[in-house]
Design a protein around this motif. Structure first.
Motif, PDB file in Angstrom:
ATOM      1  N   HIS A 137      83.642   7.280  65.529  1.00 46.85           N
ATOM      2  CA  HIS A 137      84.276   7.718  66.767  1.00 46.85           C
ATOM      3  C   HIS A 137      84.588   9.210  66.699  1.00 46.85           C
ATOM      4  O   HIS A 137      84.317   9.964  67.636  1.00 46.85           O
ATOM      5  CB  HIS A 137      85.547   6.907  66.999  1.00 46.85           C
ATOM      6  CG  HIS A 137      86.293   7.289  68.231  1.00 46.85           C
ATOM      7  ND1 HIS A 137      85.908   6.883  69.475  1.00 46.85           N
ATOM      8  CD2 HIS A 137      87.387   8.050  68.398  1.00 46.85           C
ATOM      9  CE1 HIS A 137      86.742   7.383  70.368  1.00 46.85           C
ATOM     10  NE2 HIS A 137      87.654   8.100  69.732  1.00 46.85           N
ATOM     11  N   GLY A 183      87.484  16.891  65.584  1.00 46.08           N
ATOM     12  CA  GLY A 183      86.541  15.861  65.160  1.00 46.08           C
ATOM     13  C   GLY A 183      86.293  15.892  63.661  1.00 46.08           C
ATOM     14  O   GLY A 183      86.223  14.845  63.013  1.00 46.08           O
ATOM     15  N   PRO A 185      75.527   8.777  71.289  1.00 47.11           N
ATOM     16  CA  PRO A 185      75.970   7.384  71.379  1.00 47.11           C
ATOM     17  C   PRO A 185      74.969   6.397  70.787  1.00 47.11           C
ATOM     18  O   PRO A 185      75.363   5.410  70.169  1.00 47.11           O
ATOM     19  CB  PRO A 185      76.131   7.132  72.878  1.00 47.11           C
ATOM     20  CG  PRO A 185      76.089   8.442  73.528  1.00 47.11           C
ATOM     21  CD  PRO A 185      75.413   9.389  72.606  1.00 47.11           C
ATOM     22  N   THR A 212      81.383  11.400  66.942  1.00 47.84           N
ATOM     23  CA  THR A 212      80.590  11.469  68.163  1.00 47.84           C
ATOM     24  C   THR A 212      81.361  12.040  69.345  1.00 47.84           C
ATOM     25  O   THR A 212      80.912  13.009  69.955  1.00 47.84           O
ATOM     26  CB  THR A 212      80.040  10.084  68.535  1.00 47.84           C
ATOM     27  OG1 THR A 212      81.104   9.146  68.601  1.00 47.84           O
ATOM     28  CG2 THR A 212      79.021   9.640  67.523  1.00 47.84           C
ATOM     29  N   LYS A 213      82.497  11.491  69.677  1.00 48.34           N
ATOM     30  CA  LYS A 213      83.172  11.894  70.912  1.00 48.34           C
ATOM     31  C   LYS A 213      83.665  13.339  70.901  1.00 48.34           C
ATOM     32  O   LYS A 213      83.255  14.127  71.754  1.00 48.34           O
ATOM     33  CB  LYS A 213      84.290  10.920  71.235  1.00 48.34           C
ATOM     34  CG  LYS A 213      83.756   9.527  71.483  1.00 48.34           C
ATOM     35  CD  LYS A 213      84.642   8.758  72.369  1.00 48.34           C
ATOM     36  CE  LYS A 213      84.226   7.320  72.397  1.00 48.34           C
ATOM     37  NZ  LYS A 213      83.304   6.920  73.346  1.00 48.34           N
ATOM     38  N   THR A 245      80.718  15.843  70.511  1.00 50.53           N
ATOM     39  CA  THR A 245      79.896  15.975  71.715  1.00 50.53           C
ATOM     40  C   THR A 245      80.605  16.818  72.766  1.00 50.53           C
ATOM     41  O   THR A 245      80.006  17.717  73.363  1.00 50.53           O
ATOM     42  CB  THR A 245      79.558  14.587  72.283  1.00 50.53           C
ATOM     43  OG1 THR A 245      78.860  13.839  71.293  1.00 50.53           O
ATOM     44  CG2 THR A 245      78.711  14.693  73.532  1.00 50.53           C
ATOM     45  N   ILE A 246      81.883  16.540  72.983  1.00 51.73           N
ATOM     46  CA  ILE A 246      82.638  17.334  73.960  1.00 51.73           C
ATOM     47  C   ILE A 246      82.714  18.789  73.500  1.00 51.73           C
ATOM     48  O   ILE A 246      82.579  19.711  74.309  1.00 51.73           O
ATOM     49  CB  ILE A 246      84.042  16.738  74.162  1.00 51.73           C
ATOM     50  CG1 ILE A 246      83.926  15.377  74.850  1.00 51.73           C
ATOM     51  CG2 ILE A 246      84.923  17.663  74.986  1.00 51.73           C
ATOM     52  CD1 ILE A 246      85.218  14.597  74.904  1.00 51.73           C
TER      53      ILE A 246
END
Length: 109
Positions: free
Chosen positions: A37, A22, A79, A40-41, A44-45
């Motif tokens: 994008h 990320g 999100p 966040t994605k 977060t994971i």
């Protein structure tokens, strides 16, 4: 090394890997929406994997409850924050509407 230690090691490494990917995306992607994008994605994971890796090391369910709360708040706030920033950037004219696949805002008409 116990099974809990092995699970913790794998999950922590996987979480750190997602966070690193990320961060690399934040550096490499060209525009704001792509960077959001990447911010966040995978982040977060990555955080969820780190928290899942910490859970087996907790002494009891009560001591792992804060980990669950952090995960829930991360899933709620990331999100919403990304959507708010993207909407503000679009309204400010920072985002080029031609780069969007689908534009359902009033501004496009």
């Amino acid at each position: 090394m116990t099974a809990a230690d092995a699970v913790t090691a794998v999950l922590l490494l996987a979480g750190a890997g997602f966070c690193a990917v990320g961060a690399l995306g934040m550096l490499r992607f060209p525009d704001l929406l792509s960077r959001l994008h990447a911010a966040t994605k995978p982040q977060t994971i990555g955080l969820l994997l780190v928290l899942a890796g910490l859970a087996p090391q907790a002494d009891s369910v009560a001591s792992s409850t804060p980990l669950l709360l952090v995960a829930v708040f991360q899933l709620i706030t990331a999100p919403v924050t990304a959507q708010t920033i993207a909407g503000a950037a679009y309204r400010a004219g920072v985002v080029d509407p031609a780069t969007l696949t689908l534009d359902e805002t009033d501004r496009a008409t």
